[in-house]
Design a protein around this motif. Structure first.
Motif, PDB file in Angstrom:
ATOM      1  N   PHE A   1       3.575   5.400  -5.883  1.00  0.00           N
ATOM      2  CA  PHE A   1       3.342   5.269  -7.329  1.00  0.00           C
ATOM      3  C   PHE A   1       2.269   6.272  -7.792  1.00  0.00           C
ATOM      4  CE2 PHE A   1       1.058   2.890 -10.802  1.00  0.00           C
ATOM      5  CZ  PHE A   1       2.023   3.110 -11.756  1.00  0.00           C
ATOM      6  N   ILE A   2       1.207   6.389  -7.007  1.00  0.00           N
ATOM      7  CA  ILE A   2       0.127   7.320  -7.373  1.00  0.00           C
ATOM      8  C   ILE A   2       0.677   8.759  -7.365  1.00  0.00           C
ATOM      9  CG2 ILE A   2      -2.100   8.277  -6.608  1.00  0.00           C
ATOM     10  CD1 ILE A   2      -2.735   5.350  -5.701  1.00  0.00           C
ATOM     11  N   ALA A   3       1.528   9.066  -6.369  1.00  0.00           N
ATOM     12  CA  ALA A   3       2.118  10.415  -6.309  1.00  0.00           C
ATOM     13  C   ALA A   3       2.992  10.649  -7.541  1.00  0.00           C
ATOM     14  CB  ALA A   3       2.947  10.554  -5.034  1.00  0.00           C
ATOM     15  N   HIS A   4       3.753   9.596  -7.930  1.00  0.00           N
ATOM     16  CA  HIS A   4       4.615   9.712  -9.117  1.00  0.00           C
ATOM     17  C   HIS A   4       3.769   9.964 -10.367  1.00  0.00           C
ATOM     18  CE1 HIS A   4       6.656   7.880 -12.627  1.00  0.00           C
ATOM     19  NE2 HIS A   4       7.694   8.536 -12.148  1.00  0.00           N
ATOM     20  N   CYS A   5       2.638   9.228 -10.498  1.00  0.00           N
ATOM     21  CA  CYS A   5       1.755   9.413 -11.669  1.00  0.00           C
ATOM     22  C   CYS A   5       1.200  10.834 -11.675  1.00  0.00           C
ATOM     23  CB  CYS A   5       0.587   8.431 -11.640  1.00  0.00           C
ATOM     24  SG  CYS A   5       1.096   6.758 -11.938  1.00  0.00           S
TER      25      CYS A   5
ATOM     26  N   THR B   1       0.841  -1.199   0.000  1.00  0.00           N
ATOM     27  CA  THR B   1       0.000   0.000   0.000  1.00  0.00           C
ATOM     28  C   THR B   1       0.879   1.254   0.000  1.00  0.00           C
ATOM     29  OG1 THR B   1      -1.568  -1.266   1.286  1.00  0.00           O
ATOM     30  CG2 THR B   1      -1.970   1.091   1.174  1.00  0.00           C
ATOM     31  N   LEU B   2       1.986   1.194   0.760  1.00  0.00           N
ATOM     32  CA  LEU B   2       2.894   2.351   0.794  1.00  0.00           C
ATOM     33  C   LEU B   2       3.525   2.590  -0.587  1.00  0.00           C
ATOM     34  CD1 LEU B   2       4.829   2.076   4.168  1.00  0.00           C
ATOM     35  CD2 LEU B   2       3.240   3.847   3.423  1.00  0.00           C
TER      36      LEU B   2
ATOM     37  N   PRO C   1      12.098  -1.668  -2.653  1.00  0.00           N
ATOM     38  CA  PRO C   1      12.152  -3.117  -2.931  1.00  0.00           C
ATOM     39  C   PRO C   1      11.204  -3.945  -2.061  1.00  0.00           C
ATOM     40  CG  PRO C   1      14.135  -2.386  -1.802  1.00  0.00           C
ATOM     41  CD  PRO C   1      13.304  -1.162  -1.993  1.00  0.00           C
ATOM     42  N   ALA C   2      10.410  -3.258  -1.188  1.00  0.00           N
ATOM     43  CA  ALA C   2       9.588  -4.011  -0.230  1.00  0.00           C
ATOM     44  C   ALA C   2       8.444  -4.783  -0.875  1.00  0.00           C
ATOM     45  CB  ALA C   2       9.025  -3.044   0.810  1.00  0.00           C
TER      46      ALA C   2
END
Ligand code: ADP
Length: 353
Positions: A84-88, A78-79, A104-105
């Motif tokens: 990823f959503i912030a990057h998009c 989830t983290l 890598p988690a």
């Protein structure tokens, strides 16, 4: 494609949730079994009770471990997904070259991020091509425009006789025609890409078409003292399904290049052959040739070798891009073999009707 990956990711999160709930349910069941075994220990034989107690305890421990692992995994994913959503959200046309590098988690989501990064690379390449293309197009149009402006200014300031003005108009006319050709070629390519240039397919005689091209080429070649030859190697008339106008444009671009890049007293050979399925047309010249490092680029828009740029009778740099589009649209192929100062051969293979 990308939305499929997102769906797959959501499905795996759901699957993880189901496993999580299932594991909890099993843990509860095992708890029940544990209390059951305690009762058994009290009410029946102590030995049987002890062994089922140990079994149930082990099961509970294992399940708790599984639940702990899954909970940790879900929170890590989830983290990563939040990153990823912030990057998009932050990605725009200027940051397309910055891929998403996940923590890598959560390796389970790597396929999603790889697909996303590949998509960014493709978008970055296309936007770079568009930028390069608009830069090239403006440059190519600015050059003749500068010449027209310069010559007009000189004529206005220094022109005295009607002859001076006439010479300026003749020179301006050449540049205006050049700009017209560039704009027409650009429009052809833009329309071909947006699908606004549908082919008008008919059954046509390639033998006749090349015969007509040959007559045109011979007349143009005569002005430059270049001999043009036509070899019809096929033992019958060759028929194709294709767009007459576009095929003419494609062959003419190749033939006019052959004439343009061949010095006086050279030769241009147009040859038509066929095999069981294809018509093969080769246009071979004894001209300046193309250096090996340029060959893979000559079908790009506005790509011109230095040797071509230095010539006064240069074209628009769009001719071969149009050739490639027409050949592809007819499900054909084109190959180039060239040697500097010896000449070039362009071979077009087209499926026969
Ligand atoms: P142009 O209008 O400049 O001829 P093209 O797209 O038709 O543009 O060709 C691209 C480049 O490929 C040319 O500028 C030239 O450098 C090279 N080229 C094409 N055909 C030939 C040829 N027959 N001989 C030598 N060079 C060629």
């Amino acid at each position: 494609m990308f939305s499929k990956k997102i769906d797959a990711w959501l499905n795996s999160i759901n699957a993880l949730r189901c496993v999580f709930i299932g594991a909890l349910a099993v843990a509860l069941a095992a708890g029940a079994a544990l209390s059951d075994s305690l009762c058994t220990m009290v009410h029946t034989s102590i030995t049987a009770g002890i062994s089922s107690f140990v079994l149930a305890l082990t099961l509970i421990l294992l399940l708790l471990l599984a639940v702990f692992y899954l909970a940790k995994k879900i929170s890590a994913c989830t983290l990563v997904m939040t990153d990823f959503i912030a990057h998009c959200d932050q990605t725009d046309v200027d940051t397309l070259n910055q891929p998403f590098v996940p923590e890598p988690a959560c390796r389970e989501l790597d396929t999603l991020f790889n697909a996303h990064n590949k998509m960014l690379t493709r978008l970055h390449e296309s936007t770079s091509r568009i930028r390069q293309f608009s830069g090239d197009a403006s440059h190519e149009l600015r050059t003749p425009l500068t010449i027209v402006r310069g010559e007009t200014e000189v004529a206005l300031r220094w022109g005295k006789t009607a002859e001076d003005y006439r010479n300026t108009l003749i020179s301006n006319m050449e540049e205006i025609e050049r700009m017209g050709r560039i704009i027409e070629d650009l429009l052809t390519l833009a329309k071909s890409e947006s699908g606004e240039l549908p082919l008008s397919i008919t059954t046509l005689s390639l033998s006749d078409l090349l015969q007509e091209m040959y007559i045109q080429a011979r007349n143009l070649g005569a002005k430059k003292n270049i001999e043009v030859h036509l070899q019809h190697e096929a033992d019958r008339e060759i028929w194709l399904k294709g767009d007459d106008l576009r095929l003419r444009q494609m062959f003419w671009n190749l033939i006019s290049n052959a004439l343009r890049y061949t010095p006086e007293h050279g030769h241009v050979h147009i040859k038509l052959e066929c095999n069981a399925a294809n018509a093969i047309v080769s246009i071979c010249d004894t001209g300046i040739g193309i250096e090996p490092e340029h060959i893979e680029h000559i079908f790009e828009r506005f790509y011109r070798t230095d040797a071509a740029r230095n010539r006064t009778d240069g074209g628009t740099g769009l001719g071969l891009a149009i050739v490639k589009w027409v050949v592809d649209a007819h499900h054909g192929t084109i190959e180039v073999v060239s040697e500097v100062n010896s000449g070039s051969t362009f071979t077009v293979t087209l499926p026969m009707a």
